[in-house]
Design an enzyme around this catalytic site. Structure first.
Site, PDB file in Angstrom:
ATOM      1  N   LYS A  13       0.819  -1.219   0.000  1.00 15.32           N
ATOM      2  CA  LYS A  13       0.000   0.000   0.000  1.00 15.32           C
ATOM      3  C   LYS A  13       0.854   1.271   0.000  1.00 15.32           C
ATOM      4  CE  LYS A  13      -1.123  -0.396   4.901  1.00 15.32           C
ATOM      5  NZ  LYS A  13       0.142   0.158   5.344  1.00 15.32           N
ATOM      6  N   ARG A 133      14.245  -1.235   7.794  1.00 11.85           N
ATOM      7  CA  ARG A 133      13.249  -0.694   8.732  1.00 11.85           C
ATOM      8  C   ARG A 133      13.284  -1.491  10.019  1.00 11.85           C
ATOM      9  NH1 ARG A 133       7.240   0.681   6.588  1.00 11.85           N
ATOM     10  NH2 ARG A 133       6.733  -0.219   8.599  1.00 11.85           N
ATOM     11  N   ARG A 144       2.688  -7.295  14.100  1.00 12.48           N
ATOM     12  CA  ARG A 144       1.938  -6.393  13.204  1.00 12.48           C
ATOM     13  C   ARG A 144       0.825  -7.150  12.478  1.00 12.48           C
ATOM     14  NH1 ARG A 144       6.788  -4.514  10.086  1.00 12.48           N
ATOM     15  NH2 ARG A 144       5.408  -3.492   8.607  1.00 12.48           N
TER      16      ARG A 144
HETATM   17  P1  AMP Z   1       3.319   1.694   8.483  1.00  3.77           P
HETATM   18  O1  AMP Z   1       4.466   2.430   7.848  1.00  3.77           O
HETATM   19  O2  AMP Z   1       1.992   2.190   8.026  1.00  3.77           O
HETATM   20  O3  AMP Z   1       3.463   0.200   8.371  1.00  3.77           O
HETATM   21  O4  AMP Z   1       3.379   2.050  10.062  1.00  3.77           O
HETATM   22  C1  AMP Z   1       4.496   1.674  10.852  1.00  3.77           C
HETATM   23  C2  AMP Z   1       4.105   1.661  12.312  1.00  3.77           C
HETATM   24  O5  AMP Z   1       3.672   2.985  12.719  1.00  3.77           O
HETATM   25  C3  AMP Z   1       2.946   0.748  12.678  1.00  3.77           C
HETATM   26  O6  AMP Z   1       3.341  -0.589  12.885  1.00  3.77           O
HETATM   27  C4  AMP Z   1       2.430   1.417  13.969  1.00  3.77           C
HETATM   28  O7  AMP Z   1       3.265   1.123  15.074  1.00  3.77           O
HETATM   29  C5  AMP Z   1       2.600   2.898  13.647  1.00  3.77           C
HETATM   30  N1  AMP Z   1       1.386   3.451  12.997  1.00  3.77           N
HETATM   31  C6  AMP Z   1       1.278   3.935  11.718  1.00  3.77           C
HETATM   32  N2  AMP Z   1       0.031   4.355  11.468  1.00  3.77           N
HETATM   33  C7  AMP Z   1      -0.678   4.113  12.598  1.00  3.77           C
HETATM   34  C8  AMP Z   1      -2.042   4.304  12.972  1.00  3.77           C
HETATM   35  N3  AMP Z   1      -2.939   4.818  12.115  1.00  3.77           N
HETATM   36  N4  AMP Z   1      -2.403   3.930  14.228  1.00  3.77           N
HETATM   37  C9  AMP Z   1      -1.537   3.423  15.110  1.00  3.77           C
HETATM   38  N5  AMP Z   1      -0.236   3.202  14.829  1.00  3.77           N
HETATM   39  C10 AMP Z   1       0.197   3.546  13.589  1.00  3.77           C
END
Ligand code: AMP
Length: 206
Positions: A13, A133, A144
């Site tokens: 995504k 990452r 996750r």
């Molecule tokens: P992502 O890059 O979208 O995979 O986000 C990486 C990490 O950021 C996630 O595993 C969460 O710990 C945190 N995170 C990102 N977006 C959110 C959200 N909308 N709500 C809560 N935690 C978030």
């Protein structure tokens, strides 16, 4: 239009949101990227979020809602945005609906990227090797995925109940084909610009 790009960690995504944003000129709002920038700056928010992110858990809803509210109030967001990584829980979705409703706005489309879990694991391990990452290790990834199934998947049902347009897209084909499919659904021209296709080689997924 407010578009939610929805999908599991590793569904692609983030990559797709970036490419679609580059093609359509719609701002890409990634809450993960906003949080990673705060961590890199060493801000109070970043210091609070870092250990949570590294464990694979979710940052508290109230914090995320405040972040998104201030981002959506920026001038470039008035014509619409592509939301990537938000909302990730039903309370976040409810808060988003309320904040949009106060301004006579609503979520116009939920694009759900659907990818087989084995392919997701393979992509995430490849991304770990490419970007390093800190939440792409096996323990955080397992957390996750659990959090995704428990807290995030119900967000789609929330939008089904709300009668929002939902389009399910197969996220397993090569990146360019998935981008073309998303652009078709959005009614945008399907040829991604040269700048967007240069990132295809990375084949990373978020
Ligand atoms: P992502 O890059 O979208 O995979 O986000 C990486 C990490 O950021 C996630 O595993 C969460 O710990 C945190 N995170 C990102 N977006 C959110 C959200 N909308 N709500 C809560 N935690 C978030």
């Amino acid at each position: 239009m407010i578009v939610i790009l929805f999908g599991a960690p590793g569904s692609g995504k983030g990559t797709q949101a970036e490419r679609v944003a580059a093609t359509t000129g719609t701002p890409h709002v990634s809450t993960g990227a906003i949080l990673r920038a705060e961590v890199a700056r060493g801000s109070a928010l970043g210091r609070e979020a870092q250990p949570i992110m590294e464990s694979g858990a979710l940052v508290p809803d109230d914090l995320m809602v405040r972040i998104i509210e201030s981002r959506l109030a920026e001038p470039d967001a008035t014509g619409g945005v592509i939301l990537d990584g938000f909302p990730r829980t039903v309370p976040q979705a409810e808060a988003l609906d309320l904040m949009l409703g106060r301004n006579g706005r609503e979520v116009g489309l939920v694009l759900s990227l659907e990818v087989d879990p084995d392919l997701i694991r393979e992509r995430i391990l490849r991304r770990a090797a490419i970007d390093g990452r800190s939440d792409d290790n096996p323990e955080a990834l397992a957390a996750r995925m659990r959090v995704y199934q428990r807290d995030t998947e119900p967000v789609v049902d929330h939008y089904v109940r709300a009668g929002t347009r939902i389009e399910r897209i197969d996220g397993s084909p090569p990146i360019d084909l998935v981008t073309a499919e998303i652009l078709k659904v959005l009614g945008a021209p399907t040829a991604p610009p040269a700048a967007a296709s240069t990132i295809a080689g990375a084949e990373t997924a978020s």
